[in-house]
Motif scaffolding. Structure first.
Motif, PDB file in Angstrom:
ATOM      1  N   ALA A  23      -8.379   3.682  -1.772  1.00  0.00           N
ATOM      2  CA  ALA A  23      -8.034   4.522  -2.907  1.00  0.00           C
ATOM      3  C   ALA A  23      -9.296   5.146  -3.468  1.00  0.00           C
ATOM      4  O   ALA A  23     -10.299   4.459  -3.688  1.00  0.00           O
ATOM      5  CB  ALA A  23      -7.348   3.680  -3.974  1.00  0.00           C
ATOM      6  N   ASP A  72      -3.091  10.530   2.373  1.00  0.00           N
ATOM      7  CA  ASP A  72      -2.054  10.998   1.457  1.00  0.00           C
ATOM      8  C   ASP A  72      -2.784  11.601   0.268  1.00  0.00           C
ATOM      9  O   ASP A  72      -3.269  10.871  -0.609  1.00  0.00           O
ATOM     10  CB  ASP A  72      -1.154   9.831   1.044  1.00  0.00           C
ATOM     11  CG  ASP A  72       0.010  10.271   0.173  1.00  0.00           C
ATOM     12  OD1 ASP A  72      -0.121  11.286  -0.534  1.00  0.00           O
ATOM     13  OD2 ASP A  72       1.043   9.579   0.179  1.00  0.00           O
ATOM     14  N   LYS A  75      -1.609  10.819  -3.344  1.00  0.00           N
ATOM     15  CA  LYS A  75      -1.969   9.486  -3.830  1.00  0.00           C
ATOM     16  C   LYS A  75      -3.477   9.238  -3.807  1.00  0.00           C
ATOM     17  O   LYS A  75      -3.932   8.178  -4.243  1.00  0.00           O
ATOM     18  CB  LYS A  75      -1.266   8.420  -2.990  1.00  0.00           C
ATOM     19  CG  LYS A  75       0.242   8.435  -3.105  1.00  0.00           C
ATOM     20  CD  LYS A  75       0.863   7.323  -2.280  1.00  0.00           C
ATOM     21  CE  LYS A  75       2.373   7.327  -2.419  1.00  0.00           C
ATOM     22  NZ  LYS A  75       3.010   6.258  -1.607  1.00  0.00           N
ATOM     23  N   LYS A  76      -4.225  10.179  -3.270  1.00  0.00           N
ATOM     24  CA  LYS A  76      -5.676  10.028  -3.137  1.00  0.00           C
ATOM     25  C   LYS A  76      -6.023   8.790  -2.325  1.00  0.00           C
ATOM     26  O   LYS A  76      -6.868   7.976  -2.707  1.00  0.00           O
ATOM     27  CB  LYS A  76      -6.353  10.021  -4.507  1.00  0.00           C
ATOM     28  CG  LYS A  76      -6.176  11.316  -5.285  1.00  0.00           C
ATOM     29  CD  LYS A  76      -6.867  11.293  -6.632  1.00  0.00           C
ATOM     30  CE  LYS A  76      -6.176  10.388  -7.604  1.00  0.00           C
ATOM     31  NZ  LYS A  76      -6.779  10.402  -8.951  1.00  0.00           N
TER      32      LYS A  76
END
Length: 114
Positions: A23, A72, A75-76
């Motif tokens: 993330a 994605d 969604k980073k």
């Protein structure tokens, strides 16, 4: 300062699979080529796979056909699917922008052992 958080590592038997996740905190994530790197004990950090902003992928010869990078942007997140794992894949895995201009996260440990 962009923050990176990797997860998904673990202990797996040879031939097994894992899915790593990363993330990123930047809202400009979609603009960057992202990479997955790994560092085995006593070795230098090496580039494993990259994915561009237009989803073009590239892989180190040692993982080609076994690992798959994806992303994605909403969604980073960037992912690394690890299949047909070998003991030599044992390492701490990190993600970063391809130029490695962001601070490194803590990484996620992948151990392949019977």
């Amino acid at each position: 300062q962009v923050q990176l958080v990797e997860s998904g590592g673990g202990l797996v038997q040879p031939g097994g699979s894992l899915r790593l996740s990363c993330a990123a905190s930047t809202s400009a994530f979609r603009l960057y080529t992202m990479g997955w790197y790994r560092q085995a004990p006593g070795k230098q950090r090496e580039l494993v796979a990259t994915i561009t902003s237009t989803d073009t992928t590239n892989y180190a010869d040692s993982v080609k056909g076994r690992f798959t990078i994806s992303r994605d942007n909403a969604k980073k997140m960037v992912y690394l699917q690890l299949n047909s794992l070998k003991p030599e894949d044992t390492a701490v895995y990190y993600c970063n922008e391809f130029g490695m201009r962001w601070a490194w996260g803590q990484g996620t440990q992948v151990t392949v052992s019977s």
